[in-house]
Design a protein around this motif. Structure first.
Motif, PDB file in Angstrom:
ATOM      1  N   ASP A 142       0.839  -1.202   0.000  1.00 53.79           N
ATOM      2  CA  ASP A 142       0.000   0.000   0.000  1.00 53.79           C
ATOM      3  C   ASP A 142       0.879   1.259   0.000  1.00 53.79           C
ATOM      4  OD1 ASP A 142      -1.985   1.856   0.333  1.00 53.79           O
ATOM      5  OD2 ASP A 142      -2.758   1.050   2.217  1.00 53.79           O
ATOM      6  N   ILE A 143       1.778   1.347   0.965  1.00 53.95           N
ATOM      7  CA  ILE A 143       2.591   2.559   1.155  1.00 53.95           C
ATOM      8  C   ILE A 143       4.014   2.160   1.537  1.00 53.95           C
ATOM      9  CG2 ILE A 143       2.895   4.599   2.628  1.00 53.95           C
ATOM     10  CD1 ILE A 143      -0.213   4.497   3.033  1.00 53.95           C
ATOM     11  N   ILE A 144       4.989   2.857   0.944  1.00 52.39           N
ATOM     12  CA  ILE A 144       6.399   2.636   1.290  1.00 52.39           C
ATOM     13  C   ILE A 144       6.835   3.737   2.268  1.00 52.39           C
ATOM     14  CG2 ILE A 144       8.766   2.536   0.366  1.00 52.39           C
ATOM     15  CD1 ILE A 144       7.254   0.303  -0.849  1.00 52.39           C
ATOM     16  N   ALA A 145       7.532   3.332   3.328  1.00 54.30           N
ATOM     17  CA  ALA A 145       8.015   4.310   4.324  1.00 54.30           C
ATOM     18  C   ALA A 145       8.783   5.431   3.631  1.00 54.30           C
ATOM     19  CB  ALA A 145       8.906   3.603   5.342  1.00 54.30           C
ATOM     20  N   GLY A 146       8.554   6.662   4.093  1.00 51.08           N
ATOM     21  CA  GLY A 146       9.275   7.815   3.541  1.00 51.08           C
ATOM     22  C   GLY A 146       8.519   8.512   2.417  1.00 51.08           C
ATOM     23  N   THR A 147       7.499   7.860   1.857  1.00 45.03           N
ATOM     24  CA  THR A 147       6.719   8.487   0.777  1.00 45.03           C
ATOM     25  C   THR A 147       5.964   9.713   1.315  1.00 45.03           C
ATOM     26  OG1 THR A 147       6.228   6.246   0.074  1.00 45.03           O
ATOM     27  CG2 THR A 147       4.976   7.968  -1.009  1.00 45.03           C
ATOM     28  N   THR A 148       5.865  10.760   0.499  1.00 41.52           N
ATOM     29  CA  THR A 148       4.995  11.883   0.862  1.00 41.52           C
ATOM     30  C   THR A 148       3.555  11.496   0.537  1.00 41.52           C
ATOM     31  OG1 THR A 148       6.711  13.525   0.492  1.00 41.52           O
ATOM     32  CG2 THR A 148       4.444  14.312   0.393  1.00 41.52           C
ATOM     33  N   LEU A 149       2.741  11.456   1.567  1.00 47.74           N
ATOM     34  CA  LEU A 149       1.348  11.029   1.369  1.00 47.74           C
ATOM     35  C   LEU A 149       0.467  12.189   0.923  1.00 47.74           C
ATOM     36  CD1 LEU A 149       0.966   8.870   4.591  1.00 47.74           C
ATOM     37  CD2 LEU A 149       1.254   8.062   2.243  1.00 47.74           C
ATOM     38  N   PHE A 150       0.665  13.347   1.549  1.00 53.49           N
ATOM     39  CA  PHE A 150      -0.134  14.527   1.227  1.00 53.49           C
ATOM     40  C   PHE A 150       0.761  15.757   1.273  1.00 53.49           C
ATOM     41  CE2 PHE A 150      -2.963  11.523   3.372  1.00 53.49           C
ATOM     42  CZ  PHE A 150      -3.893  11.323   2.361  1.00 53.49           C
ATOM     43  N   ASP A 151       0.549  16.648   0.321  1.00 63.64           N
ATOM     44  CA  ASP A 151       1.292  17.905   0.314  1.00 63.64           C
ATOM     45  C   ASP A 151       0.574  18.935   1.191  1.00 63.64           C
ATOM     46  OD1 ASP A 151       3.347  17.133  -1.455  1.00 63.64           O
ATOM     47  OD2 ASP A 151       1.955  17.340  -3.147  1.00 63.64           O
ATOM     48  N   MET A 161      -7.720  10.600   6.661  1.00 59.48           N
ATOM     49  CA  MET A 161      -7.473  10.383   8.098  1.00 59.48           C
ATOM     50  C   MET A 161      -7.004   8.944   8.307  1.00 59.48           C
ATOM     51  SD  MET A 161      -8.626  13.234   9.448  1.00 59.48           S
ATOM     52  CE  MET A 161      -9.132  12.895  11.109  1.00 59.48           C
ATOM     53  N   GLY A 162      -7.660   8.010   7.624  1.00 59.17           N
ATOM     54  CA  GLY A 162      -7.290   6.599   7.744  1.00 59.17           C
ATOM     55  C   GLY A 162      -5.900   6.339   7.195  1.00 59.17           C
ATOM     56  N   VAL A 163      -5.577   6.934   6.052  1.00 61.30           N
ATOM     57  CA  VAL A 163      -4.249   6.730   5.451  1.00 61.30           C
ATOM     58  C   VAL A 163      -3.163   7.246   6.399  1.00 61.30           C
ATOM     59  CG1 VAL A 163      -2.729   7.545   3.598  1.00 61.30           C
ATOM     60  CG2 VAL A 163      -5.008   6.682   3.045  1.00 61.30           C
ATOM     61  N   ILE A 164      -3.399   8.418   7.000  1.00 60.36           N
ATOM     62  CA  ILE A 164      -2.388   8.993   7.906  1.00 60.36           C
ATOM     63  C   ILE A 164      -2.240   8.113   9.151  1.00 60.36           C
ATOM     64  CG2 ILE A 164      -1.854  10.999   9.360  1.00 60.36           C
ATOM     65  CD1 ILE A 164      -3.189  12.743   7.184  1.00 60.36           C
ATOM     66  N   ALA A 165      -3.367   7.634   9.666  1.00 65.90           N
ATOM     67  CA  ALA A 165      -3.297   6.737  10.829  1.00 65.90           C
ATOM     68  C   ALA A 165      -2.537   5.462  10.477  1.00 65.90           C
ATOM     69  CB  ALA A 165      -4.712   6.399  11.303  1.00 65.90           C
ATOM     70  N   SER A 166      -2.692   4.980   9.234  1.00 66.22           N
ATOM     71  CA  SER A 166      -2.085   3.693   8.858  1.00 66.22           C
ATOM     72  C   SER A 166      -0.567   3.736   8.898  1.00 66.22           C
ATOM     73  CB  SER A 166      -2.590   3.237   7.477  1.00 66.22           C
ATOM     74  OG  SER A 166      -1.956   3.970   6.437  1.00 66.22           O
ATOM     75  N   VAL A 167       0.021   4.944   8.838  1.00 65.90           N
ATOM     76  CA  VAL A 167       1.483   5.034   8.916  1.00 65.90           C
ATOM     77  C   VAL A 167       1.943   5.488  10.301  1.00 65.90           C
ATOM     78  CG1 VAL A 167       1.769   5.417   6.446  1.00 65.90           C
ATOM     79  CG2 VAL A 167       1.510   7.402   7.964  1.00 65.90           C
ATOM     80  N   GLY A 168       1.010   5.496  11.245  1.00 65.25           N
ATOM     81  CA  GLY A 168       1.386   5.741  12.639  1.00 65.25           C
ATOM     82  C   GLY A 168       1.555   7.198  13.010  1.00 65.25           C
TER      83      GLY A 168
END
Ligand code: AMP
Ligand code: MG
Length: 402
Positions: A142-151, A161-168
């Protein structure tokens, strides 16, 4: 004075919003951040999922053991449920595994439980040929550590909100809300709950605009009703300019003698734009009083709503640093005819029927109930006639209201 095209008015509003002092930045808990605009970007702190895991309830094995698993079956050497941290898989065996449980080291394939039989000796017999790697959700899929999720400038929706929670990530930096004053003008206005006297009407714009601004997560400065009186108008604008970051008014910006709002801006403040080629909403005004921007909405309730959605909301979002603010439309065929080409772009209250866009009834700028029956606005550009089947731009309220 020629009327300003809506697109140009919006561009000027957005430029004016961008030229204001940027909002302060607040660090807030993620749980409080729905509907807020990010002030800094958000990076992934970990991979999602953080480890290879099973997509099924079933049995995990190594792909080199597939022929054996199908021919004779494999002993079951461990049982792994979600939340466990398993040890390595004993070679030549399989593991009972459940959805979301980590794959043990040495396993790379999962068979769903429906395709496996456990015999009397406890061996798992795999009934069908398997594809190596099947039913595994790999680490970082789903997501690789270090990726920018949102600008910075992104408005947070529930899925974000869920995506941000999913990376802790537990807190985010957002733009401080705007203090938005809402002022209704007109001697005829009274608040619901009071009996109507002769010539009076209930103040509906206050409620529409309060709802819209509250829904946008901004702080409302509820400024009530302003009488049609020049000195009171100046005084109230003066006062609100100290209390708010932006003043939204309704009414008093037409060309009538009692339109003191426009007059106060012209004589004691400034008017940056006035009179748009839009129907409803022609009197819309952008001005400034004692340094504070004033967005003057027309008094007619449908005009007030339409100009809020198409102009004010994008302006407010741009003040918060949001980039994607332009009202979004989709092309949909009309299922109505419109035979009177106008001199202004016309935004009609409409909804989607089975054959395309249908109008919800009376389109006069004073009629608000047809907006409640609508699910969006449809644009009939100036000078256009419409035949059924003709594609038009449809702006769903869901997008417009955010
Ligand atoms: P104005 O722009 O002040 O000339 O108002 C245009 C029309 O909108 C008039 O019919 C007003 O009575 C009506 N109107 C103005 N303000 C409001 C309001 N807050 N709620 C409902 N109708 C309003
Ligand atoms: Mg008025």
């Amino acid at each position: 004075m020629s009327l300003l095209p809506v697109g140009e008015a919006l561009a000027r509003l957005l430029d004016s919003a961008a030229a204001e002092t940027p909002r302060a930045v607040e660090q807030i808990a993620l749980s409080e951040a729905l509907g807020r605009v990010l002030a800094t970007s958000v990076q992934a702190k970990c991979d999602v999922p953080p480890w290879d895991n099973s997509a099924m309830d079933g049995f995990a094995l190594h792909s080199t053991d597939i022929p054996l698993a199908c021919a004779q079956g494999l002993p079951i050497s461990q049982r792994i449920t979600a939340g466990m941290a398993p040890g390595p898989l004993v070679p030549g065996t399989c593991a009972r595994i459940f959805t979301g449980a980590p794959l043990p080291q040495g396993a790379d394939t999962v068979e769903m439980q429906e395709n496996v039989e456990v015999d009397a000796t406890g061996r798992a017999r795999f009934l069908q040929p398997l594809r190596p790697g099947q039913n595994v959700r790999p680490r970082g899929q789903d997501i690789i550590a270090g990726t920018t999720l949102f600008d910075a400038g992104h408005l947070l929706l529930p899925q974000d909100m869920g995506v941000i929670a999913s990376v802790g990530v537990s807190s985010v930096q957002v733009s401080a809300p705007l203090r938005v004053a809402i002022l209704s003008t007109g001697d005829e206005l009274v608040e619901p709950g009071t009996p109507l006297g002769g010539g009076q009407i209930y103040n509906s714009n206050r409620y529409t605009l309060l709802g819209a601004v509250e829904r946008l997560g901004q702080q409302v400065v509820d400024a009530g009703i302003l009488p049609d009186e020049p000195a009171a108008t100046r005084q109230r604008l003066e006062q609100l300019s100290q209390q708010a970051d932006v003043i939204l008014t309704s009414g008093g910006v037409s060309v009538g003698e009692a339109d003191y709002l426009g007059q106060a801006l012209r004589e004691h403040g400034e008017v940056d734009l006035w009179k748009l080629a839009i129907k409803p909403g022609k009197p819309f005004t952008l001005g400034r009083f004692a340094g504070t921007p004033v967005l003057g909405l027309p008094g007619n309730p449908a005009a007030s709503l339409v100009t809020y959605l198409l102009l004010v909301k994008p302006y407010l979002l741009r003040r918060l640093g949001c980039q994607a603010v332009k009202p979004q439309s989709v092309p949909v065929p009309a299922s109505f005819s419109w035979n009177k080409p106008g001199s202004r772009d016309e935004y009609l209250r409409a909804h989607l029927g089975t054959a395309g866009i249908e109008l919800t009834g009376n389109q006069s700028s004073g009629i608000l109930s047809t907006a409640s029956r609508a699910q969006g606005l449809v644009l009939v550009p100036a000078g256009t006639q419409v035949q059924p089947g003709q594609p038009l731009s449809y702006f769903p309220f869901t997008g417009l209201l955010g």
